[in-house]
Motif scaffolding. Structure first.
Motif, PDB file in Angstrom:
ATOM      1  N   GLN A  43      53.143  19.215  29.438  1.00 14.80           N
ATOM      2  CA  GLN A  43      53.590  17.889  29.844  1.00 14.80           C
ATOM      3  C   GLN A  43      55.102  17.758  29.981  1.00 14.80           C
ATOM      4  N   ASP A  44      55.855  18.672  29.346  1.00 11.00           N
ATOM      5  CA  ASP A  44      57.315  18.624  29.483  1.00 11.00           C
ATOM      6  C   ASP A  44      57.759  18.950  30.903  1.00 11.00           C
ATOM      7  N   GLN A  45      56.844  19.460  31.728  1.00  6.71           N
ATOM      8  CA  GLN A  45      57.164  19.800  33.107  1.00  6.71           C
ATOM      9  C   GLN A  45      56.891  18.650  34.077  1.00  6.71           C
ATOM     10  N   LEU A  46      56.361  17.547  33.569  1.00  9.68           N
ATOM     11  CA  LEU A  46      56.049  16.398  34.414  1.00  9.68           C
ATOM     12  C   LEU A  46      57.286  15.531  34.627  1.00  9.68           C
ATOM     13  N   ALA A  47      57.726  15.452  35.882  1.00  9.20           N
ATOM     14  CA  ALA A  47      58.868  14.595  36.216  1.00  9.20           C
ATOM     15  C   ALA A  47      58.387  13.181  36.523  1.00  9.20           C
ATOM     16  N   ALA A  48      57.169  13.071  37.074  1.00  9.89           N
ATOM     17  CA  ALA A  48      56.604  11.766  37.416  1.00  9.89           C
ATOM     18  C   ALA A  48      55.143  11.936  37.804  1.00  9.89           C
ATOM     19  N   ILE A  49      54.414  10.828  37.773  1.00 14.10           N
ATOM     20  CA  ILE A  49      53.008  10.843  38.181  1.00 14.10           C
ATOM     21  C   ILE A  49      52.721   9.615  39.051  1.00 14.10           C
ATOM     22  N   ALA A  50      51.566   9.626  39.680  1.00 13.46           N
ATOM     23  CA  ALA A  50      51.067   8.440  40.374  1.00 13.46           C
ATOM     24  C   ALA A  50      50.079   7.757  39.446  1.00 13.46           C
ATOM     25  N   THR A  51      50.064   6.452  39.453  1.00 14.39           N
ATOM     26  CA  THR A  51      49.193   5.699  38.553  1.00 14.39           C
ATOM     27  C   THR A  51      47.936   5.208  39.265  1.00 14.39           C
ATOM     28  N   LEU A  52      47.002   4.701  38.480  1.00 15.48           N
ATOM     29  CA  LEU A  52      45.766   4.134  39.006  1.00 15.48           C
ATOM     30  C   LEU A  52      45.839   2.615  38.915  1.00 15.48           C
ATOM     31  N   GLN A  53      45.223   1.937  39.864  1.00 12.48           N
ATOM     32  CA  GLN A  53      45.285   0.476  39.888  1.00 12.48           C
ATOM     33  C   GLN A  53      44.392  -0.172  38.842  1.00 12.48           C
ATOM     34  N   PHE A  54      43.214   0.411  38.614  1.00  9.58           N
ATOM     35  CA  PHE A  54      42.230  -0.263  37.770  1.00  9.58           C
ATOM     36  C   PHE A  54      41.863   0.482  36.487  1.00  9.58           C
ATOM     37  N   SER A  55      42.514   1.595  36.231  1.00 10.78           N
ATOM     38  CA  SER A  55      42.226   2.328  35.004  1.00 10.78           C
ATOM     39  C   SER A  55      43.456   3.123  34.577  1.00 10.78           C
ATOM     40  N   LYS A  56      43.370   3.735  33.401  1.00 11.92           N
ATOM     41  CA  LYS A  56      44.478   4.504  32.863  1.00 11.92           C
ATOM     42  C   LYS A  56      44.169   5.997  32.966  1.00 11.92           C
ATOM     43  N   ILE A  57      45.193   6.794  32.750  1.00 14.84           N
ATOM     44  CA  ILE A  57      45.051   8.244  32.803  1.00 14.84           C
ATOM     45  C   ILE A  57      45.202   8.809  31.394  1.00 14.84           C
ATOM     46  N   TRP A  58      44.269   9.668  31.015  1.00 12.79           N
ATOM     47  CA  TRP A  58      44.307  10.309  29.697  1.00 12.79           C
ATOM     48  C   TRP A  58      45.462  11.305  29.620  1.00 12.79           C
ATOM     49  N   PRO A  59      46.133  11.416  28.480  1.00 13.62           N
ATOM     50  CA  PRO A  59      46.062  10.566  27.284  1.00 13.62           C
ATOM     51  C   PRO A  59      46.897   9.299  27.486  1.00 13.62           C
ATOM     52  N   GLU A  60      46.233   8.158  27.431  1.00 11.51           N
ATOM     53  CA  GLU A  60      46.843   6.888  27.823  1.00 11.51           C
ATOM     54  C   GLU A  60      48.153   6.586  27.105  1.00 11.51           C
ATOM     55  N   ASP A  61      48.214   6.876  25.804  1.00 12.26           N
ATOM     56  CA  ASP A  61      49.419   6.543  25.041  1.00 12.26           C
ATOM     57  C   ASP A  61      50.625   7.361  25.482  1.00 12.26           C
ATOM     58  N   GLN A  62      50.377   8.484  26.164  1.00 13.41           N
ATOM     59  CA  GLN A  62      51.465   9.335  26.642  1.00 13.41           C
ATOM     60  C   GLN A  62      51.782   9.088  28.120  1.00 13.41           C
ATOM     61  N   THR A  63      50.760   8.970  28.946  1.00 13.27           N
ATOM     62  CA  THR A  63      50.989   8.841  30.393  1.00 13.27           C
ATOM     63  C   THR A  63      51.640   7.511  30.775  1.00 13.27           C
ATOM     64  N   VAL A  64      51.435   6.475  29.965  1.00 12.67           N
ATOM     65  CA  VAL A  64      52.056   5.182  30.286  1.00 12.67           C
ATOM     66  C   VAL A  64      53.582   5.246  30.170  1.00 12.67           C
ATOM     67  N   LYS A  65      54.088   6.253  29.481  1.00 13.26           N
ATOM     68  CA  LYS A  65      55.534   6.396  29.291  1.00 13.26           C
ATOM     69  C   LYS A  65      56.192   7.177  30.432  1.00 13.26           C
TER      70      LYS A  65
END
Length: 273
Positions: A43-65
Motif C-alpha cells: 500500500q505504500d506504493q499507492l499514490a491515489a485511487i478511484a472511489t466508488l459512489q455507493f460503497s467503500k473499498i476494503w480495507p475501509e479504514d485505510q482506503t478512505v485516507k
C-alpha cells in the motif's frame, strides 16, 4: 584509472538496482486491485485511487485516507497526470481512459476478472508490479485451498440462475465471474442454456428450467420480494416455493476481489440456510 572505472561501474550498477527495486508510484482505478495491493502489503506504493459512489473499498479504514482521483467510472485525467505515476491500473468501467493517458506517455494496465482463475492471475501480476511475488503466491494458494473445499458441497447438482436486471431479465453464464463461482460450487447454471455471456432470459424459459435458486444481484435487480412482484409467474418455481429467491450484494459476486474465498464462503452460507 582501471580501479576508478571499476568503482564508477559498480556505483552505476548499484544505483540501477536501487531504482529497479524501489517502490513504484501507482494510481489504481480498479477497486479490486486496490484490495490486492493491500493484501500484498504494498500500500505504500499507492499514490491515489478511484472511489466508488455507493460503497467503500476494503480495507475501509485505510482506503478512505488515500488521495482520490475521481470515481472509477469517471476518473479525473488531469489529477492523474499531475501525480506522474509509474503505472495507472485502469478499470474496464473507465471508458477511453487508457487512450487519454497514452497522450501523456503514462503506462497503463487493465486487468479482467471474468473467472476465479483471472483473479489468481491478477494477484500474481500485481505481485510482479509491486515486487511482492512471494506474498502473491501465498495469497493465491490460500484462496485455492478455500475454493477447493467446496468441491463436494451440499448444493452440488442443484440449478441456479443469477439476474442483475429486471427489464429485461438478464443472467450470468459460466463465462462470467458469478457463473464461474457457481461452477466451483458444483451448481448447474441454467443461463448456460442460452447464448451469450450475459443472456436475456424470459420468464417462460426460467419456468421451464425451474431453478432451485434465483439470485438477484442487490442494487441492480432490486430485492427478492420486488423481483417476484415484478415477475409473479416465477412464484411457481422451486426457488420461490422454498424461499430461495435470494438478494446478494453486487460486491459479493461481481468484484474480482482477492477476498473471493471469503465471498464464496458467505454466498454458500446464504444458499445453505
Amino acid at each position: 584509472m582501471k580501479k576508478v572505472a571499476a568503482f564508477l561501474l559498480a556505483i552505476s550498477c548499484l544505483l540501477t538496482n536501487l531504482t529497479a527495486n524501489s517502490p513504484k508510484k501507482l494510481v489504481v482505478l480498479d477497486p479490486s486491485v486496490v484490495e490486492i495491493v493491500y493484501m500484498l502489503g504494498a500500500q505504500d506504493q499507492l499514490a491515489a485511487i478511484a472511489t466508488l459512489q455507493f460503497s467503500k473499498i476494503w480495507p475501509e479504514d485505510q482506503t478512505v485516507k488515500l488521495k482520490s482521483v475521481g470515481t472509477y467510472t469517471k476518473p479525473n485525467i488531469e489529477q492523474i497526470v499531475e501525480l506522474k505515476p509509474d503505472l495507472v491500473v485502469t478499470s474496464f468501467h473507465s471508458a477511453n481512459v487508457n487512450e487519454s493517458l497514452a497522450k501523456f506517455n503514462l503506462k497503463t494496465l487493465t486487468l479482467k476478472a471474468d473467472s476465479v482463475g483471472d483473479i489468481y492471475k491478477n494477484i500474481e501480476e500485481i505481485g510482479k508490479v509491486t515486487g511482492k511475488e512471494q506474498k502473491a503466491s501465498e495469497v493465491v494458494s490460500e484462496i485455492k485451498s478455500k475454493i477447493d473445499s467446496f468441491a463436494n458441497s451440499e448444493v452440488k447438482g442443484k440449478k441456479i440462475l443469477a439476474v442483475f436486471s429486471s427489464t429485461p431479465l438478464t443472467g450470468f453464464s459460466s463465462k462470467t465471474l458469478p457463473g464461474d463461482i457457481f461452477t466451483k460450487l458444483g451448481l448447474k447454471n441454467i443461463a448456460d442454456n442460452v447464448e451469450g455471456s450475459t443472456p436475456i432470459v424470459s420468464t417462460e424459459f426460467i419456468l421451464s428450467q425451474n431453478p432451485d435458486y434465483i439470485v438477484v444481484i442487490g442494487g441492480m435487480g432490486g430485492d427478492g420480494d420486488n423481483f417476484l412482484k415484478q415477475n409473479p409467474v416465477l412464484k411457481k418455481t422451486t426457488a420461490a416455493k422454498n424461499g430461495k429467491v435470494l438478494t446478494v450484494p453486487s460486491s459479493l459476486l461481481l468484484r474480482g476481489t482477492p477476498r473471493i474465498g471469503e465471498a464464496v464462503d458467505k454466498f454458500y452460507e446464504m444458499l445453505s440456510k
